[in-house]
Structure formats: structure tokens, C-alpha cells
Design an enzyme around this catalytic site. Sequence first.
Site, PDB file in Angstrom:
ATOM      1  CE1 TYR A 159      -3.620  -2.544   0.403  1.00  0.00           C
ATOM      2  CE2 TYR A 159      -4.554  -0.126   1.150  1.00  0.00           C
ATOM      3  CZ  TYR A 159      -4.422  -2.307   0.786  1.00  0.00           C
ATOM      4  OH  TYR A 159      -6.412  -2.905   0.605  1.00  0.00           O
ATOM      5  CE  LYS A 187       1.871 -17.473  -3.274  1.00  0.00           C
ATOM      6  NZ  LYS A 187       1.153 -18.586  -3.471  1.00  0.00           N
ATOM      7  CG  ASP A 219      -2.105 -19.804  -1.548  1.00  0.00           C
ATOM      8  OD1 ASP A 219      -1.370 -20.152  -0.370  1.00  0.00           O
ATOM      9  OD2 ASP A 219      -1.403 -20.930  -2.424  1.00  0.00           O
ATOM     10  CG  ASP A 236      -8.262  -5.176   1.255  1.00  0.00           C
ATOM     11  OD1 ASP A 236      -9.386  -4.306   1.844  1.00  0.00           O
ATOM     12  OD2 ASP A 236      -8.146  -4.364   0.378  1.00  0.00           O
ATOM     13  CG  ASP A 240     -14.167  -6.846   1.773  1.00  0.00           C
ATOM     14  OD1 ASP A 240     -13.695  -6.446   2.644  1.00  0.00           O
ATOM     15  OD2 ASP A 240     -13.858  -7.261   0.480  1.00  0.00           O
TER      16      ASP A 240
HETATM   17  C1  IPM Z   1     -10.789  -1.077   3.953  1.00  0.00           C
HETATM   18  C2  IPM Z   1     -10.799  -0.412   2.670  1.00  0.00           C
HETATM   19  C3  IPM Z   1      -9.724   0.361   2.376  1.00  0.00           C
HETATM   20  C4  IPM Z   1      -8.354  -0.368   2.363  1.00  0.00           C
HETATM   21  C5  IPM Z   1      -9.838   1.327   1.583  1.00  0.00           C
HETATM   22  C6  IPM Z   1     -11.401   2.214   0.848  1.00  0.00           C
HETATM   23  C7  IPM Z   1      -8.473   1.794   0.592  1.00  0.00           C
HETATM   24  O1  IPM Z   1     -11.327  -1.273   1.745  1.00  0.00           O
HETATM   25  O2  IPM Z   1     -10.627  -0.598   5.083  1.00  0.00           O
HETATM   26  O3  IPM Z   1     -10.822  -2.488   3.612  1.00  0.00           O
HETATM   27  O4  IPM Z   1      -8.063  -0.903   1.257  1.00  0.00           O
HETATM   28  O5  IPM Z   1      -7.538  -0.662   3.031  1.00  0.00           O
HETATM   29 MG    MG Z   2     -10.719  -3.684   2.527  1.00  0.00          MG
END
Ligand code: IPM
Ligand code: MG
Length: 362
Positions: free
Chosen positions: A141, A191, A224, A248, A252
Amino acid sequence: MPKICVFPGDGIGPEVVREALSVLRTIEEVSGGRRFETEEELLGGVSYDAHGVPMTDQALALAAASDAVLLGAVGGPKWDPLPFEVRPERALLGLRKNLGLFANLRPAKVHAPLLCASPLRRELVEGIDLVVVRELTGGIYFGEPRGIRMENGIEVGINTEVYTRPEIERVARVAFDLARKRSRRVTSVDKSNVLESTELWRRIVTEVRNREYADVELSHMLVDNCAMQLIRYPKQFDVIVTTNLFGDILTDEASMITGSIGMLPSASLGGKVGLYEPIHGSAPDIAGKGVANPLATILSIAMMLKYSFDRTVEAGLIEEAVTRVLAEGYRTGDIYREGPGVRRVGTKDMGEAVREAIRKRG
Ligand code: IPM
Ligand code: MG
């Protein structure tokens, strides 16, 4: 009086933040008038529209001078065509970096009444209670070189994954300390079979464990495989520690197995001021309709009370209230499944149900 800097942000941000703050007011009422001062500022697309930048110096200064920061969400299609440097997401990344928030805690816990909202079978999901500790101010990042440029007449896009020893050590310690308050098990995800940055990651996490946390059990998993294991048998995990990008993605995934991304709060720690935000985004498709799920932001307030203000009792009141309203059948659209005693409600009614549940208990 402790001061909270509030960035409602874009999309559904302002709607869910409104409910969360109003839950905080209820907490003040029931906890004998210990109050919090709040001050709002623009951040993200709304800041760009007003000031031409997604985060003003003033907004950053306000955050840095506060005791904690609450954030809704930033971004939306309206701002996607903007140049990279002024996109709403830059504000969020700038805030994390400037406040030194290198450790992002993302708990994924399953609420019993929502078992049927998970795409996985009930027996796989029941009892999931894991936390991902995501490194938040390093890795790909932020690594240099980066950018899009012409090289010998060919357009190239470049990002660089970089991790230094101190960056790995400090986030590893956060994970091990957390594990000591839970079941003393950490899975470090990398990884290392392909990326040297995470070969170093694996080596240093192991060193920190052996040197300082011999009482904590450490295992390693390739990312993975971890993505697969989260679907196959998620209950094997307790604390997961991983890099910025992997964290990240995996969070999710972890959120979805618990029913909805609309349920999960987060805390970003490591600096002087903690930042609390739902892990979901600005959901432009439902913004302004009053149907967004405010529970992730409400639960982020609980994390704030716990980590920034050491108010675990009040944090517990919020968590219990959320469990109670779910048990009573309140559902926003994202967690709604037809069933007996289940009713579909909007953002405001969900917030009010939580406040009501707190008043009954508090
Ligand atoms: C998160 C989001 C952010 C990230 C984006 C909006 C920059 O996806 O907080 O997980 O990638 O960190
Ligand atoms: Mg995110």
C-alpha cells in the site's frame, strides 16, 4: 471531557455514523453522565467537493488532537474519475499513516441469530470468533517505487511490497498480546514461498514468538491456503496476523462467512489516537435510502470505548444490545432472511432498537 473526532464521510457513512453517535449518547445517559465531546469534519469525496482535497490539514489536525476518531466510509463512483492523489481513498490511507495506526483489528464473530444469513452451512459457522490483525501502514500500500509511467515506449504500472524488521516486530507483538487475552493461538499468514518481503515476515514473527511469547502457539499459513481454509473450516482460527494487502482481502472474506460485511467493526491502533470504522465501504448503491445496516459502526463505538477509553462495561452494554436486537428479529436488508418473528427495518429503526435495548439493561 474526552474528545472524539467524527468523519461521517461519503455514501452511507453519514447515515450509519448518525445512529452510532446516537447510541453513544444513550451510553452517556445510562452511565451517569460521563460525557464525550464530538466534533465533525469532512473527509473523502465530500471534502474534495468542498475544498479540492480529500483531507485538509485542518481535518488531520483535528484527528491528531482528539482522543479517538470515528469514521463512516469514504469514496463513491462520483469521485472515481479523479486523479489518484485526490481520490477519497487517499484520505483514509493518509489518515492511517499520519496517525501511525499500524495495527488494524478486525474481529469476525458470528451472531447466533444470523447463522442463516451466512452462505456457509450452519455447522461450519456456528461459534466462529476470530480476529484478524492486519498490518496497516506498510507493505504494498505504501512501498516505493510506485506509479504508472512509460518505460521504453511501454506503459507500466508499479507497486512495491516492502516490510522492515521493526514494522513486522511491532505488529507481531500486537497479535501475540491479543492472543494472550484469548486462546493463545496465532496464525501468521504470508506468501513466503514467492515473496521475499514475507519470507522476512515469517522469520521475524517466529523470532518474536520464540523470544517473547513462548506461551503462545504460532503457526504459519500461505495466503492462498488461508483463503481456502476460511471457507473450509473457519473455526480453526483465533488470531490471524498478516500484511496490509492480505489483511484487506481476507477480512472481506471473513466478514461474509459471518453473514454480512455490514456487521463488522474495526479498530486501528498503534498511534496516540485510535481510529474506529466499520469495515464496509460507502455502498453508493443504497446511500441516502435509509436502509444501510448501522450495526458495524455501532459496534465500532463499542471497540472505541474498550480500546481508547478503557470502558469495557459500556462496550459490553452495546455488544449485548446488538445481540438482543438480532435475537428479537430486527434485520436490515443485508442480513434479512424470511422467517418467523423476523422483521425488516431501516437504518434509524435499527439504531433505535439498539438504544432501547441499552436503556432496558442500563
Ligand atoms: C478497507 C478498505 C480500504 C483499504 C480502501 C477503501 C482504501 O478496503 O479498509 O479495507 O484497502 O484498506
Ligand atoms: Mg477492504
